[in-house]
Design an enzyme around this catalytic site. Structure first.
Site, PDB file in Angstrom:
ATOM      1  N   ALA A  71      41.057  51.086  31.586  1.00 15.67           N
ATOM      2  CA  ALA A  71      39.916  50.226  31.253  1.00 15.67           C
ATOM      3  C   ALA A  71      39.075  49.910  32.481  1.00 15.67           C
ATOM      4  O   ALA A  71      37.852  49.748  32.388  1.00 15.67           O
ATOM      5  CB  ALA A  71      40.415  48.933  30.623  1.00 15.67           C
ATOM      6  N   THR A  72      39.713  49.811  33.628  1.00 15.64           N
ATOM      7  CA  THR A  72      38.966  49.525  34.863  1.00 15.64           C
ATOM      8  C   THR A  72      37.906  50.603  35.082  1.00 15.64           C
ATOM      9  O   THR A  72      36.744  50.303  35.389  1.00 15.64           O
ATOM     10  CB  THR A  72      39.935  49.451  36.065  1.00 15.64           C
ATOM     11  OG1 THR A  72      40.834  48.365  35.847  1.00 15.64           O
ATOM     12  CG2 THR A  72      39.195  49.262  37.378  1.00 15.64           C
ATOM     13  N   ASN A 153      42.063  37.768  28.647  1.00 16.93           N
ATOM     14  CA  ASN A 153      43.435  38.128  29.001  1.00 16.93           C
ATOM     15  C   ASN A 153      44.285  36.929  29.429  1.00 16.93           C
ATOM     16  O   ASN A 153      45.496  36.963  29.342  1.00 16.93           O
ATOM     17  CB  ASN A 153      43.443  39.190  30.107  1.00 16.93           C
ATOM     18  CG  ASN A 153      42.569  38.849  31.279  1.00 16.93           C
ATOM     19  OD1 ASN A 153      41.471  38.325  31.119  1.00 16.93           O
ATOM     20  ND2 ASN A 153      43.030  39.121  32.470  1.00 16.93           N
ATOM     21  N   GLN A 181      42.306  43.404  25.421  1.00 13.40           N
ATOM     22  CA  GLN A 181      43.292  42.464  24.882  1.00 13.40           C
ATOM     23  C   GLN A 181      43.143  42.277  23.372  1.00 13.40           C
ATOM     24  O   GLN A 181      43.808  41.429  22.789  1.00 13.40           O
ATOM     25  CB  GLN A 181      43.167  41.105  25.593  1.00 13.40           C
ATOM     26  CG  GLN A 181      43.421  41.159  27.085  1.00 13.40           C
ATOM     27  CD  GLN A 181      44.875  41.447  27.463  1.00 13.40           C
ATOM     28  OE1 GLN A 181      45.775  41.352  26.643  1.00 13.40           O
ATOM     29  NE2 GLN A 181      45.100  41.814  28.721  1.00 13.40           N
ATOM     30  N   SER A 201      42.595  50.165  27.221  1.00 13.44           N
ATOM     31  CA  SER A 201      43.647  50.817  28.015  1.00 13.44           C
ATOM     32  C   SER A 201      44.884  50.953  27.135  1.00 13.44           C
ATOM     33  O   SER A 201      45.330  49.961  26.544  1.00 13.44           O
ATOM     34  CB  SER A 201      44.043  49.920  29.210  1.00 13.44           C
ATOM     35  OG  SER A 201      43.543  50.390  30.422  1.00 13.44           O
ATOM     36  N   ALA A 202      45.471  52.157  27.074  1.00  7.45           N
ATOM     37  CA  ALA A 202      46.597  52.393  26.156  1.00  7.45           C
ATOM     38  C   ALA A 202      47.819  51.531  26.466  1.00  7.45           C
ATOM     39  O   ALA A 202      48.557  51.138  25.558  1.00  7.45           O
ATOM     40  CB  ALA A 202      46.985  53.873  26.207  1.00  7.45           C
ATOM     41  N   HIS A 203      48.028  51.211  27.748  1.00 11.14           N
ATOM     42  CA  HIS A 203      49.292  50.519  28.091  1.00 11.14           C
ATOM     43  C   HIS A 203      49.327  49.069  27.627  1.00 11.14           C
ATOM     44  O   HIS A 203      50.362  48.408  27.708  1.00 11.14           O
ATOM     45  CB  HIS A 203      49.569  50.604  29.594  1.00 11.14           C
ATOM     46  CG  HIS A 203      48.680  49.784  30.464  1.00 11.14           C
ATOM     47  ND1 HIS A 203      49.091  48.578  30.996  1.00 11.14           N
ATOM     48  CD2 HIS A 203      47.423  49.971  30.908  1.00 11.14           C
ATOM     49  CE1 HIS A 203      48.112  48.075  31.735  1.00 11.14           C
ATOM     50  NE2 HIS A 203      47.084  48.910  31.690  1.00 11.14           N
ATOM     51  N   THR A 239      40.670  67.702  34.367  1.00  8.21           N
ATOM     52  CA  THR A 239      41.589  68.264  33.369  1.00  8.21           C
ATOM     53  C   THR A 239      42.111  67.168  32.453  1.00  8.21           C
ATOM     54  O   THR A 239      42.479  66.080  32.926  1.00  8.21           O
ATOM     55  CB  THR A 239      42.768  68.964  34.085  1.00  8.21           C
ATOM     56  OG1 THR A 239      42.217  69.994  34.915  1.00  8.21           O
ATOM     57  CG2 THR A 239      43.757  69.562  33.106  1.00  8.21           C
ATOM     58  N   CYS A 326      46.559  41.158  38.166  1.00  8.60           N
ATOM     59  CA  CYS A 326      45.904  41.643  39.382  1.00  8.60           C
ATOM     60  C   CYS A 326      45.480  40.499  40.287  1.00  8.60           C
ATOM     61  O   CYS A 326      45.061  40.724  41.423  1.00  8.60           O
ATOM     62  CB  CYS A 326      44.748  42.574  39.066  1.00  8.60           C
ATOM     63  SG  CYS A 326      43.625  41.949  37.873  1.00  8.60           S
TER      64      CYS A 326
HETATM   65  N1  C6P Z   1      44.674  42.834  32.655  1.00  9.92           N
HETATM   66  C1  C6P Z   1      46.408  41.165  33.093  1.00  9.92           C
HETATM   67  O1  C6P Z   1      47.479  40.799  33.575  1.00  9.92           O
HETATM   68  P1  C6P Z   1      43.634  48.401  33.521  1.00  9.92           P
HETATM   69  O2  C6P Z   1      44.401  47.799  34.663  1.00  9.92           O
HETATM   70  O3  C6P Z   1      42.475  49.152  34.002  1.00  9.92           O
HETATM   71  O4  C6P Z   1      44.484  49.137  32.556  1.00  9.92           O
HETATM   72  O5  C6P Z   1      43.084  47.138  32.680  1.00  9.92           O
HETATM   73  C2  C6P Z   1      42.186  46.259  33.285  1.00  9.92           C
HETATM   74  C3  C6P Z   1      41.835  45.145  32.363  1.00  9.92           C
HETATM   75  C4  C6P Z   1      40.544  45.097  31.874  1.00  9.92           C
HETATM   76  N2  C6P Z   1      40.166  44.137  31.009  1.00  9.92           N
HETATM   77  C5  C6P Z   1      41.026  43.185  30.593  1.00  9.92           C
HETATM   78  C6  C6P Z   1      40.559  42.146  29.625  1.00  9.92           C
HETATM   79  C7  C6P Z   1      42.339  43.175  31.070  1.00  9.92           C
HETATM   80  O6  C6P Z   1      43.181  42.230  30.641  1.00  9.92           O
HETATM   81  C8  C6P Z   1      42.744  44.162  31.991  1.00  9.92           C
HETATM   82  C9  C6P Z   1      44.125  44.113  32.593  1.00  9.92           C
HETATM   83  C10 C6P Z   1      46.005  42.619  33.207  1.00  9.92           C
HETATM   84  O7  C6P Z   1      45.678  40.378  32.505  1.00  9.92           O
HETATM   85  C11 C6P Z   1      46.159  43.107  34.601  1.00  9.92           C
HETATM   86  S1  C6P Z   1      45.031  42.391  35.728  1.00  9.92           S
END
Ligand code: C6P
Length: 400
Positions: A71-72, A153, A181, A201-203, A239, A326
């Site tokens: 997502a970043t 979040n 979220q 973001s899938a995770h 890729t 983060c």
């Molecule tokens: N929030 C949290 O502890 P990434 O790291 O790129 O997969 O996701 C970033 C991100 C973007 N938008 C929102 C609303 C998010 O919550 C997050 C990730 C985590 O809240 C890690 S900082």
């Protein structure tokens, strides 16, 4: 007992997701762009997974869903492309975001600001919510983009995305929402909510790390930031992450299938847990629970530094956070608590518990017992608060 209550930071990979991905590491490992059968045997898996992703967010076939690394990356892409397409060209000079966006939006907006763009940072109200009328008030004829997250979040607050989407459409302003979220916790529909760009973001929904996506509505094209082999219809070179795509597609399907469970059973467990936490004197939750995602609680225990509480929880096997993962190493006050104007001492006492469909009642019972013990211990030694004769916690000045 190990208890994981930091599901807004990341989630356990669903076993079905893991199983679906495995063949794409060890058997079907061809580069999808090659011209032999090792490549073509990856194509059905990619196609089916992309169909599941489109269905999960209600994208139309003619829209684009571009797979990214997270997502970043997707958030950076939207804001930077808008800068290159509209701000740098002088066509527009303004974007609007909320002051509680994830750092991947705020930091990018600040970079754009340093390049001469005007940025409006919308405030949240005392319930931690954005008010849709503030978007309307901030829009000018020079506004290129509104970027407001679907759900926060830290608090889980669900923002009025539908109303904001309608306001943007009415004013002909592009609308991006960070739905990281929201997926799997509340219904997400890019068409019904007039969304032009959507990030995830899938995770965060039991998929793998290192893969995310950006939805782009047809006719609202962005410029690519990664040039090279012109994969993903030229939008994003590199890729394809085939196991990641298959994992994200399977995770999306599971998330949609589990949405009802999340909105009923997980919510029920969260509410009961929150009721018990709130029985501890001098505890505060910012956003009303019916205005939040079903899995999240941001709670303050007056007089207790969030980091100290985390330490006590961690010693007993419990993983929670003081807010965004983060920002957890900077020891700053929780950003949402600051944004609602909470006093400095209260802003440092927030703890985020985020559940998932894997959270059990037994785990919550254990956590509650540990929290109660931790509160008693830490308030006993708190330098900023003392117990009043009636057993309540009060400021030292009140106690003396
Ligand atoms: N929030 C949290 O502890 P990434 O790291 O790129 O997969 O996701 C970033 C991100 C973007 N938008 C929102 C609303 C998010 O919550 C997050 C990730 C985590 O809240 C890690 S900082």
């Amino acid at each position: 007992m190990n208890v994981y209550l930091d599901n807004n930071a990341t989630t356990l990979v669903d076993p079905h997701v893991f199983a679906a991905m495995e063949p794409y590491f060890v058997q079907k490992y061809g580069n999808p762009n090659s011209l032999h059968h090792f490549a073509s045997e990856t194509h059905p898996g990619i196609k089916q997974s992309m169909q599941k992703i489109y269905a999960g967010i209600h994208a139309k076939d003619e829209d684009s869903v571009i797979v990214t690394s997270c997502a970043t990356e997707s958030n950076n892409w939207v804001l930077k492309s808008i800068y290159f397409q509209y701000i740098l060209t002088g066509e527009k000079n303004h974007i609007i975001i909320s002051e509680v966006e994830h750092p991947s939006v705020i930091s990018t907006a600040k970079w754009i600001e340093s390049m001469g763009c005007k940025v409006t940072y919308l405030p949240i109200n005392h319930e931690g919510l954005i008010e849709a009328h503030s978007v309307r008030d901030a829009i000018t004829d020079k506004t290129a983009l509104v970027s407001v997250m679907w759900a926060n979040n830290e608090t889980g607050a669900i923002f009025p995305v539908e109303e904001i989407g309608a306001i943007c459409k009415e004013h002909n302003v592009l609308f991006h929402t960070d739905a990281v979220q929201a997926i799997g916790k509340t219904p997400v529909d890019v068409q019904a909510f007039n969304v032009d760009y959507l990030t995830f973001s899938a995770h965060k929904f039991h998929g793998p790390k290192g893969v995310g996506a950006l939805y782009i509505k047809k006719g609202k094209e962005l410029i690519p930031l990664l040039h090279g082999g012109a994969q993903m219809a030229g939008y994003r070179s590199g890729t394809l992450n085939v196991p990641g795509i298959v994992g994200m597609g399977t995770a999306m399907e599971q998330a949609i299938d589990s949405l009802e469970f999340e909105m009923s059973k997980v919510r029920e467990m969260r509410d009961a847990f929150e009721d018990e936490l709130l029985k501890i004197p001098d505890t505060f939750v910012v956003t009303p629970r019916e205005k939040r995602t079903p899995n999240t609680i941001l709670i303050s225990f007056r007089g207790i530094e969030g980091e100290s509480m985390l330490w006590d929880l961690n010693r007993e096997g419990i993983g929670a956070s003081t807010g965004s993962a983060c920002a957890s190493e900077d020891l700053e006050a929780n950003s949402v608590m600051e944004a609602i104007g909470a006093a400095e001492d209260l802003a440092h006492t927030a703890i985020r518990f985020s559940l998932s469909r894997y959270t059990t009642q037994e785990e919550l019972n254990h956590t509650l017992a540990v929290v109660k013990r931790a509160v008693a211990r830490l308030r006993e030694i708190s330098s900023s608060f003392a117990y009043a004769p009636d057993g309540h916690v009060c400021g030292l000045s009140e106690a003396h």
